[in-house]
Structures are given as C-alpha cells and as structure tokens.
Design a protein around this motif. Structure first.
Motif, mmCIF file in Angstrom:
data_model
loop_
_atom_site.group_PDB
_atom_site.id
_atom_site.type_symbol
_atom_site.label_atom_id
_atom_site.label_comp_id
_atom_site.label_asym_id
_atom_site.label_seq_id
_atom_site.Cartn_x
_atom_site.Cartn_y
_atom_site.Cartn_z
ATOM 1 N N PRO A 45 -26.883 -12.229 20.545
ATOM 2 C CA PRO A 45 -25.552 -11.662 20.763
ATOM 3 C C PRO A 45 -25.475 -10.270 20.140
ATOM 4 O O PRO A 45 -26.243 -9.931 19.239
ATOM 5 C CB PRO A 45 -24.622 -12.655 20.046
ATOM 6 N N GLY A 46 -24.530 -9.451 20.600
ATOM 7 C CA GLY A 46 -24.402 -8.114 20.025
ATOM 8 C C GLY A 46 -23.248 -7.334 20.626
ATOM 9 O O GLY A 46 -22.849 -7.578 21.766
ATOM 10 N N GLY A 47 -22.740 -6.388 19.853
ATOM 11 C CA GLY A 47 -21.597 -5.601 20.281
ATOM 12 C C GLY A 47 -21.883 -4.132 20.478
ATOM 13 O O GLY A 47 -20.947 -3.328 20.634
ATOM 14 N N TRP A 48 -23.165 -3.731 20.461
ATOM 15 C CA TRP A 48 -23.494 -2.324 20.673
ATOM 16 C C TRP A 48 -23.370 -1.997 22.163
ATOM 17 O O TRP A 48 -23.509 -2.864 23.031
ATOM 18 C CB TRP A 48 -24.908 -2.030 20.182
ATOM 19 N N ARG A 49 -23.137 -0.715 22.445
ATOM 20 C CA ARG A 49 -23.060 -0.247 23.837
ATOM 21 C C ARG A 49 -24.465 0.055 24.336
ATOM 22 O O ARG A 49 -25.187 0.869 23.748
ATOM 23 C CB ARG A 49 -22.150 0.975 23.934
ATOM 24 N N LEU A 50 -24.856 -0.582 25.424
ATOM 25 C CA LEU A 50 -26.233 -0.544 25.908
ATOM 26 C C LEU A 50 -26.413 0.578 26.916
ATOM 27 O O LEU A 50 -25.712 0.636 27.932
ATOM 28 C CB LEU A 50 -26.598 -1.885 26.542
ATOM 29 N N ILE A 51 -27.376 1.474 26.611
ATOM 30 C CA ILE A 51 -27.608 2.614 27.497
ATOM 31 C C ILE A 51 -28.970 2.562 28.174
ATOM 32 O O ILE A 51 -29.242 3.371 29.062
ATOM 33 C CB ILE A 51 -27.457 3.945 26.737
ATOM 34 N N GLY A 52 -29.853 1.652 27.762
ATOM 35 C CA GLY A 52 -31.176 1.611 28.378
ATOM 36 C C GLY A 52 -31.967 0.408 27.915
ATOM 37 O O GLY A 52 -31.464 -0.468 27.202
ATOM 38 N N THR A 53 -33.239 0.379 28.334
ATOM 39 C CA THR A 53 -34.143 -0.699 27.958
ATOM 40 C C THR A 53 -35.514 -0.119 27.655
ATOM 41 O O THR A 53 -35.910 0.921 28.187
ATOM 42 C CB THR A 53 -34.289 -1.740 29.084
ATOM 43 N N THR A 54 -36.240 -0.821 26.798
ATOM 44 C CA THR A 54 -37.618 -0.457 26.494
ATOM 45 C C THR A 54 -38.459 -1.720 26.451
ATOM 46 O O THR A 54 -37.957 -2.794 26.088
ATOM 47 C CB THR A 54 -37.739 0.291 25.163
ATOM 48 N N SER A 55 -39.724 -1.617 26.836
ATOM 49 C CA SER A 55 -40.633 -2.751 26.703
ATOM 50 C C SER A 55 -41.514 -2.611 25.466
ATOM 51 O O SER A 55 -42.491 -3.323 25.305
ATOM 52 C CB SER A 55 -41.505 -2.891 27.955
ATOM 53 N N ALA A 56 -41.160 -1.679 24.588
ATOM 54 C CA ALA A 56 -41.923 -1.517 23.346
ATOM 55 C C ALA A 56 -41.865 -2.794 22.518
ATOM 56 O O ALA A 56 -40.846 -3.490 22.487
ATOM 57 C CB ALA A 56 -41.353 -0.354 22.538
ATOM 58 N N MET A 57 -42.957 -3.123 21.860
ATOM 59 C CA MET A 57 -43.004 -4.265 20.956
ATOM 60 C C MET A 57 -42.323 -3.841 19.654
ATOM 61 O O MET A 57 -42.936 -3.294 18.754
ATOM 62 C CB MET A 57 -44.452 -4.685 20.701
ATOM 63 N N VAL A 58 -41.031 -4.081 19.572
ATOM 64 C CA VAL A 58 -40.244 -3.608 18.430
ATOM 65 C C VAL A 58 -40.589 -4.384 17.170
ATOM 66 O O VAL A 58 -40.587 -3.828 16.069
ATOM 67 C CB VAL A 58 -38.739 -3.703 18.747
ATOM 68 N N PHE A 59 -40.880 -5.669 17.312
ATOM 69 C CA PHE A 59 -41.251 -6.482 16.139
ATOM 70 C C PHE A 59 -42.357 -7.431 16.543
ATOM 71 O O PHE A 59 -42.208 -8.226 17.471
ATOM 72 C CB PHE A 59 -40.046 -7.273 15.622
ATOM 73 N N ASP A 60 -43.503 -7.327 15.860
ATOM 74 C CA ASP A 60 -44.661 -8.176 16.117
ATOM 75 C C ASP A 60 -45.102 -8.780 14.790
ATOM 76 O O ASP A 60 -45.764 -8.107 13.992
ATOM 77 C CB ASP A 60 -45.785 -7.355 16.738
#
Length: 524
Positions: free
Chosen positions: A167-182
């Motif tokens: 869940p989240g309340g930030w305003r979404l402007i895009g997407t990334t397929s980067a591995m943000v957390f591994d």
C-alpha cells in the motif's frame, strides 16, 4: 540537538532540518563505538539503538552529543542511474497540480541529481532529495491499497521507488524494473543512504534480469515440497515434514539486528525467551532457528529419530498418540506424528529440534519477516524443513528453568517515549490507569481497545525511526504497539515504549486479553 528517549535501549537525536540529519548521521557513523546496533536517519532525527550489555545508554547519549564534526567536503556517494518509463497513473494530474506540463515535470525529475537521505517504510525504500527539485508534492488524499513493485513516486519534497508491492500514498509518475532491493546481494539496497541517483527515460530498468520483488514473492529457504503424507521408507534426509501448518507457522531465530538503516526490521522470534529456552533444553545455541507456531494446529512427521522441545504457549502436545509435556526434551521417532493442538493459553509456541532448523539465510538470518516479505515463506503442508548439524552441548539432565502457562492478563513495563509532549496531560494517566483489551494482533502490531489518548499537538510528525515495542498513537487516539515485524520508520507520535523484556510477554497476548501498564524501573 535534542535527545529524546525511545525506550530503555534506544533514543532519538533531533535536529532542525534534513541537512542537519545527514551531517549528524555522517558524524555518528564516522565515530561509531562498539555497542551501537543501529543508526537510522529520518526527516528530522537519527535513531540510535544500543546494546546496553556493551555500551550503557547514558554513555551512548553522551557520545551522540559530542561526536566530532566531519569535513563539510565529504566525499559524494556512488552514482546510480535508474531507467524509468514515465507511465505512472498520476503523472498528468500531478503536473497539473503543480502548474506545469507533464513533459516539464519529467524533465525536472531527470535533470535533478538526487541523494538518498534515508530509508524506511519497506526494505530498500529510499527517500530521495535534491536541491534541484522545486516541488512540494501532496500525498494522495486516499492511499492506494496496492502500489506495484517498481513504481516511481513523489511525495512532499521526496522521490522514491517501491521495492515491492505494498500500500502507499505517493503520487506515481513512472515505473522501473531496477532491482531496488536484493537481500542476496553484497549491498542489498540499490538506493542506500548517501547514494546519488539520476533518473533517465527508458523502457527497461537498470537491472532487467528480473523485476523487483512483488508482495507474493519471497526469498525462500530451499524447503522440500514433494507433497504431504508419511515420510517415504528409507528416507535419510534430516528434517521434518509439515502435514498441517495450523493457523500460521514460520521459521524464526533471533532476527536481523543492525539492518534498520536499510529499512529492514529485526524480526525474529516474537517470544525470544521461549526460543532461547527451547534451544537450551536441546543443547543448541540460543539463536538456533525454530518453528514459531501461532495459536496451534501444527502437525508434522520426523524423517529420522530427532530430539525436540516445545516452549511458550500452552496446549496439548501429542506425540504418536500420547500426550507429552512442554519444556522438556523428547525423542521424536522417525515416521511418528507430532501434533501441537490449539492453544488454551498464550499465542505462540516454539518447536525446536536438536541441531536447529537450517536453510539459506537472508541478511544473516533464517527468520520470516511478514511485513517486509523477506526470509522463507510461511510453512505449508507438504514442505520438509531441513535440520542442521550436531548441537554443541549435551541435553540437560534437568529442566533449565521453571515454567508455567502464559498468563491471560498481562502487566507490561513501559519506558519513556520520544513524543509524550504531543499529548494532553491526562494521556499518560489514562495510559497507565486504564485496562486495555487486545484487539487485532500479529507480528507487525497489536491494536489496543480502550479510551482514546488525547493529543495536544494535532500536527503531522515527520517520519522518524521506530523500535519494536513503540506505542504509536494515530489520530483516532487508539494506541498500537509495534512488534517485531513492524516498520523501521513511522509518522505517528510514540507516547511510550514497551520494555525489551516485556515484549516476550506481549508475544503471548491473544485477542481479548487484558493489559495494564506500569512504569519500568530505571536501569542501573
């Protein structure tokens, strides 16, 4: 700088701005003494978590206040470039809200050089700031119940990328397929504090080998799932087969201390005393992994002769058709079924085996973290849980400690919290003089039913570091106790903190249990 207490094992150092937080955090990291477990920067504070067996809390506070100044020309952090497809559902509305076109908003987002100020909310979720970013973006009035992994968003003066579905309340402007957390990487968080970030337009992320973790994915211990039923004849593996997991059964050791700056909670066994006792009964190291069983119902088969012990919550323990006692070591014959019936008292029991359970660790621990979605998935019917090597000590001849059923009604010690001054003078009296009833309760938090705690400050608190046991009070005035899988940062004021020892008692609180609080005695 102002020191604010956060229980008896942590404190907040509060300063006037995010820039001051970053400077303070750098000073503390550069002079960090032994005994400092975690340093967690946030919007206006740095949380300092201490091991009092190594460093007294007062000594840690004195160190924090006198940490030497660092060279203002600190070396910049590493630069990471993150490809973003600017296809977010809020892009056009957010641009209109800020009085610019969507193309201009994207241009500004790419032109800014961002720095990860701190992490929180979820493992690897970095709060990015930039002196080149002129916008203060309001959060959504109604948060989404599902934000997909890889979503890139804006809120207040921050930008960030969601590592997993949440869940989240930030305003979404895009997407990334980067591995943000591994969690398997040497540096698990791509966007760790101090890292510099540039966003660039692209249809693929920085690491397109696989997408960021979704809520349904786990970094699983390699359990055997060949199906339920009896253990095959001639089975030689060391392990137990889950026939029925009951309401919830997870693997837990003593957790992941020291990773809070990456947004990772300690997790681990909720009732650590029960886990340690079970392991001592079997000659295991105290931190060996066991199965935490919630409210009972587990059935399992042994693949070979195995010694086991059950501690914590109280219910019938049936081994191969006969009832056996808790808090004792018993031989579990190969092929025999062990049944932990539904518990009559307490909420969590620990099934330990001699040698401990084993598997692939995540950040040094085998524990399941239900909120963060790291560690093994909850156990399911048909899985075989491997057993480790030989225990280090013999099985004790006599019980290692007196034992008894967990109490139905609890008295829990409270230490001071950092934001008691946000509440009316009557709130603390109400907290300590009322009898509270446990409402919804799990490893993330325990909601208390009772009178509302009146606030004198109705403002919005900037996010700050949290610890297990922190009693947050949302706007409705009904307190919530954060537990072992709780978030590492939060934005509700903390009026008090359950002591470390009392957390083990809280682990056994069932819905409907009654709780009274008392003032903790000063340590030392």
């Amino acid at each position: 700088m102002v020191i604010r207490p956060m229980g008896e094992r942590a404190f907040l150092v509060e300063v006037g701005s995010l820039d001051a937080v970053l400077a303070l955090h750098a000073r503390l990291e550069a002079s960090r003494p032994e005994g400092i477990v975690d340093l967690v920067p946030a919007a206006r504070t740095v949380l300092v978590r201490v091991d009092p067996r190594v460093l007294p809390l007062a000594a840690a506070q004195a160190w924090a206040l006198s940490a030497p100044e660092q060279d203002a020309r600190r070396e910049p952090g590493p630069l990471v470039e993150v490809d973003v497809a600017y296809d977010g559902p809020d892009l056009s509305d957010t641009a209109a809200l800020l009085g610019v076109g969507a193309d201009e908003l994207v241009r500004r987002h790419q032109a800014a050089e961002w720095t990860v100020a701190f992490t929180g909310f979820a493992p690897g979720f970095g709060y990015l700031v930039s002196p080149d970013w002129p916008y203060d973006v309001p959060r959504l009035a109604q948060p989404r119940t599902r934000v997909p992994a890889g979503a890139v968003g804006l809120a207040a003066g921050f930008s960030g990328a969601y590592p997993r579905e949440t869940p989240g309340g930030w305003r979404l402007i895009g997407t990334t397929s980067a591995m943000v957390f591994d969690p398997d990487a040497a540096a698990p968080a791509l966007l760790a504090p101090g890292t510099r970030v540039r966003f660039r337009a692209g249809s693929e992320g920085l690491d397109s080998r696989r997408p960021a973790l979704s809520q349904s994915e786990r970094v699983d211990v390699p359990l055997d799932d060949r199906g339920s039923g009896s253990v095959p004849a001639g089975e030689t593996e060391r392990g137990i087969r889950i026939v029925e997991p009951g309401l919830l059964a997870t693997l837990q050791d003593l957790g992941r201390p020291g990773a809070a700056a990456l947004g990772v909670a300690v997790a681990g066994a909720f009732d650590r005393r029960a886990l340690r006792t079970a392991n001592r009964l079997l000659g295991n190291p105290e931190d060996a992994a066991a199965i935490e069983v919630t409210l009972g119902g587990l059935r399992a088969l042994a693949a070979e002769d195995t010694w086991f012990a059950v501690t914590g919550a109280w219910g019938r323990i049936v081994l191969d058709g006969r009832v056996v006692d808790p808090y004792e070591a018993h031989l579990w014959p190969a092929g025999a079924e062990l049944h932990l019936d539904w518990f009559a008292q307490g909420a969590r029991a620990y099934l330990a085996v001699r040698g401990g359970f084993t598997g692939r660790t995540v950040l040094g621990s085998l524990s399941t973290d239900l909120l963060a979605g790291i560690g093994p998935a909850a156990l399911s019917a048909g899985a075989t849980v491997p057993i480790g090597g030989p225990a280090i000590d013999p099985i004790p001849v006599t019980p290692v400690a007196p034992w008894g059923a967990p109490a139905d009604d609890l008295e829990l010690d409270l230490a001071p919290g950092p934001r008691a001054d946000w509440f009316a003078a009557s709130a603390l009296s109400t907290l300590f003089e009322s009898t509270w009833t446990v409402g919804a309760a799990d490893r993330v938090g325990v909601r208390l039913d009772g009178p509302a705690l009146e606030r004198s400050n109705a403002g919005e608190l900037p996010s700050e570091g949290m610890v297990a046991g922190a009693i947050q009070v949302p706007p409705d005035g009904r307190p919530v106790i954060l537990c072992v899988d709780g978030p590492v940062t939060g934005g509700y004021p903390v009026i008090a903190v359950v002591t470390d020892a009392a957390l083990d008692l809280l682990a056994q609180a069932r819905p409907g249990a009654r709780i009274r609080f008392r003032h903790a005695r000063p340590s030392g």
